[in-house]
Design a protein around this motif. Sequence first.
Motif, PDB file in Angstrom:
ATOM      1  N   ASN A 281       0.852  -1.191   0.000  1.00  0.00           N
ATOM      2  CA  ASN A 281       0.000   0.000   0.000  1.00  0.00           C
ATOM      3  C   ASN A 281       0.885   1.237   0.000  1.00  0.00           C
ATOM      4  OD1 ASN A 281      -1.509   2.280   1.391  1.00  0.00           O
ATOM      5  ND2 ASN A 281      -3.164   0.802   1.141  1.00  0.00           N
ATOM      6  N   THR A 282       0.622   2.170  -0.905  1.00  0.00           N
ATOM      7  CA  THR A 282       1.411   3.393  -0.960  1.00  0.00           C
ATOM      8  C   THR A 282       0.600   4.491  -1.626  1.00  0.00           C
ATOM      9  OG1 THR A 282       3.525   4.364  -1.644  1.00  0.00           O
ATOM     10  CG2 THR A 282       2.477   2.835  -3.185  1.00  0.00           C
ATOM     11  N   SER A 283       1.152   5.696  -1.601  1.00  0.00           N
ATOM     12  CA  SER A 283       0.471   6.818  -2.250  1.00  0.00           C
ATOM     13  C   SER A 283       0.690   6.766  -3.756  1.00  0.00           C
ATOM     14  CB  SER A 283       1.018   8.138  -1.704  1.00  0.00           C
ATOM     15  OG  SER A 283       2.376   8.315  -2.086  1.00  0.00           O
ATOM     16  N   ALA A 284      -0.211   7.401  -4.488  1.00  0.00           N
ATOM     17  CA  ALA A 284      -0.052   7.477  -5.941  1.00  0.00           C
ATOM     18  C   ALA A 284       1.216   8.245  -6.297  1.00  0.00           C
ATOM     19  CB  ALA A 284      -1.271   8.144  -6.567  1.00  0.00           C
ATOM     20  N   SER A 285       1.583   9.244  -5.495  1.00  0.00           N
ATOM     21  CA  SER A 285       2.790  10.030  -5.774  1.00  0.00           C
ATOM     22  C   SER A 285       4.038   9.169  -5.676  1.00  0.00           C
ATOM     23  CB  SER A 285       2.884  11.209  -4.800  1.00  0.00           C
ATOM     24  OG  SER A 285       1.834  12.124  -5.005  1.00  0.00           O
ATOM     25  N   TYR A 286       4.157   8.392  -4.596  1.00  0.00           N
ATOM     26  CA  TYR A 286       5.329   7.522  -4.448  1.00  0.00           C
ATOM     27  C   TYR A 286       5.344   6.461  -5.545  1.00  0.00           C
ATOM     28  CZ  TYR A 286       8.797   4.427  -2.364  1.00  0.00           C
ATOM     29  OH  TYR A 286       9.916   3.645  -2.159  1.00  0.00           O
ATOM     30  N   ALA A 287       4.176   5.889  -5.843  1.00  0.00           N
ATOM     31  CA  ALA A 287       4.103   4.857  -6.881  1.00  0.00           C
ATOM     32  C   ALA A 287       4.513   5.416  -8.237  1.00  0.00           C
ATOM     33  CB  ALA A 287       2.701   4.275  -6.947  1.00  0.00           C
ATOM     34  N   THR A 288       4.051   6.622  -8.562  1.00  0.00           N
ATOM     35  CA  THR A 288       4.319   7.213  -9.877  1.00  0.00           C
ATOM     36  C   THR A 288       5.773   7.612 -10.049  1.00  0.00           C
ATOM     37  OG1 THR A 288       2.052   8.041 -10.044  1.00  0.00           O
ATOM     38  CG2 THR A 288       3.709   9.106 -11.429  1.00  0.00           C
ATOM     39  N   HIS A 289       6.328   8.283  -9.049  1.00  0.00           N
ATOM     40  CA  HIS A 289       7.643   8.908  -9.225  1.00  0.00           C
ATOM     41  C   HIS A 289       8.812   8.071  -8.712  1.00  0.00           C
ATOM     42  CE1 HIS A 289       5.735  12.654 -10.489  1.00  0.00           C
ATOM     43  NE2 HIS A 289       4.852  12.442  -9.526  1.00  0.00           N
TER      44      HIS A 289
ATOM     45  N   SER B 260      -7.871  13.602  -2.026  1.00  0.00           N
ATOM     46  CA  SER B 260      -7.241  12.614  -1.149  1.00  0.00           C
ATOM     47  C   SER B 260      -5.968  12.053  -1.760  1.00  0.00           C
ATOM     48  CB  SER B 260      -8.225  11.459  -0.876  1.00  0.00           C
ATOM     49  OG  SER B 260      -8.553  10.807  -2.090  1.00  0.00           O
ATOM     50  N   ASP B 261      -5.494  12.660  -2.832  1.00  0.00           N
ATOM     51  CA  ASP B 261      -4.395  12.107  -3.623  1.00  0.00           C
ATOM     52  C   ASP B 261      -3.484  13.240  -4.083  1.00  0.00           C
ATOM     53  OD1 ASP B 261      -2.835  11.188  -5.783  1.00  0.00           O
ATOM     54  OD2 ASP B 261      -4.367   9.785  -6.444  1.00  0.00           O
ATOM     55  N   GLY B 262      -2.204  13.173  -3.704  1.00  0.00           N
ATOM     56  CA  GLY B 262      -1.264  14.207  -4.098  1.00  0.00           C
ATOM     57  C   GLY B 262      -1.067  14.307  -5.596  1.00  0.00           C
ATOM     58  N   GLU B 263      -1.166  13.189  -6.305  1.00  0.00           N
ATOM     59  CA  GLU B 263      -1.020  13.234  -7.763  1.00  0.00           C
ATOM     60  C   GLU B 263      -2.168  13.990  -8.404  1.00  0.00           C
ATOM     61  OE1 GLU B 263       1.456  12.006 -10.343  1.00  0.00           O
ATOM     62  OE2 GLU B 263       2.234  12.782  -8.460  1.00  0.00           O
TER      63      GLU B 263
ATOM     64  N   ALA C  27       8.774  17.790  -3.037  1.00  0.00           N
ATOM     65  CA  ALA C  27       9.629  18.268  -4.124  1.00  0.00           C
ATOM     66  C   ALA C  27       9.906  17.187  -5.163  1.00  0.00           C
ATOM     67  CB  ALA C  27      10.940  18.805  -3.548  1.00  0.00           C
ATOM     68  N   PHE C  28      10.050  15.929  -4.738  1.00  0.00           N
ATOM     69  CA  PHE C  28      10.394  14.885  -5.710  1.00  0.00           C
ATOM     70  C   PHE C  28       9.266  14.636  -6.702  1.00  0.00           C
ATOM     71  CE2 PHE C  28       8.254  12.216  -2.562  1.00  0.00           C
ATOM     72  CZ  PHE C  28       7.582  11.285  -3.337  1.00  0.00           C
ATOM     73  N   THR C  29       8.034  15.006  -6.332  1.00  0.00           N
ATOM     74  CA  THR C  29       6.906  14.753  -7.230  1.00  0.00           C
ATOM     75  C   THR C  29       6.774  15.810  -8.316  1.00  0.00           C
ATOM     76  OG1 THR C  29       5.266  15.978  -5.915  1.00  0.00           O
ATOM     77  CG2 THR C  29       5.669  13.676  -5.309  1.00  0.00           C
TER      78      THR C  29
END
Length: 301
Positions: free
Chosen positions: A101-109, A225-228, A245-247
């Motif tokens: 389970n992770t955030s869309a931001s971490y998964a994407t970038h 609910s999603d940073g992306e 910043a990394f996103t």
Amino acid sequence: MPRSEINRSGEMQVFVCVVEQGGFSAAARACHMTPSAVSKLVARLEARLGTRLVNRSTRAFRLTPEGSAFYERAARILADIEDAERGAAAGEQPVGRIRLNTSASYATHILSPILAEFLGAYPGVSIDLMLTDVIVDLLAERTDVAVRAGPMKSSSLVARKLGETAMVIVGAPAYLERLGTPRTIEDLERHNRLGFSYVRTVDGWPLGRAGDTVVVPAAGRVRASDGEALRHIAIGGGGLARLAAFTVRADVAAGRLVPVLEDLNPGDREAFHAVYIGQGGPLPVRVRALLDFLAERGRVG
């Protein structure tokens, strides 16, 4: 029937087969049984559970709410049994399914560019990837590992730090041209400040002024609910967003987003951790392999 005489896994297998095949006759063919035997087994299961699992008619096959819930749990249990058997047969070789389970931001970038490398190194491992920025209950969600942002609270979870990232307020060039680039905290009053729809450690945007930190509410017209989602809204000119910043590093480099109020940035950093339940014996080899991989290749900065 005495508890020891009930073949629970066998009942689950037949019931799951009935659901996935869409009926008793199709399940009977797939399970090499007669339709009457399948029907009797499901009826016996319903009698033991004390609830109806399937609404039967000559033309339709439909699960009851209780049947749907039982199917979901039974399918997961059977998958876990299969993983356990494969893992035991393979010894110390990582094998089986990992629920991550992770955030869309971490998964994407971070995760997506390196996931093929992990799968290539461990061909016996498969990943169920669930995306949410909201903190989940690992036990209730049957999650092996979760990647979370923010400080870790004391709990039964064990964490491995994956680095930390700066935070930055950004907006699209067209948006800034339309509403002006903010230079002061007061300038933010006329801007749409995109925010998160769940409670965060700091519920707002901390900005430094005269040695103090002022938290400005993210009181915009859009919350997500999603940073992306916030990142894409900002790129589209929907407002300002304060994001990791990394996103947005690639967006800033490409000119899609522009950092603002950097002279008021207090320099706070958000930590990322891979967390897992640390009680109940040694970790499965497959989970330990993923944690080691994330600690080496899945770091943020």
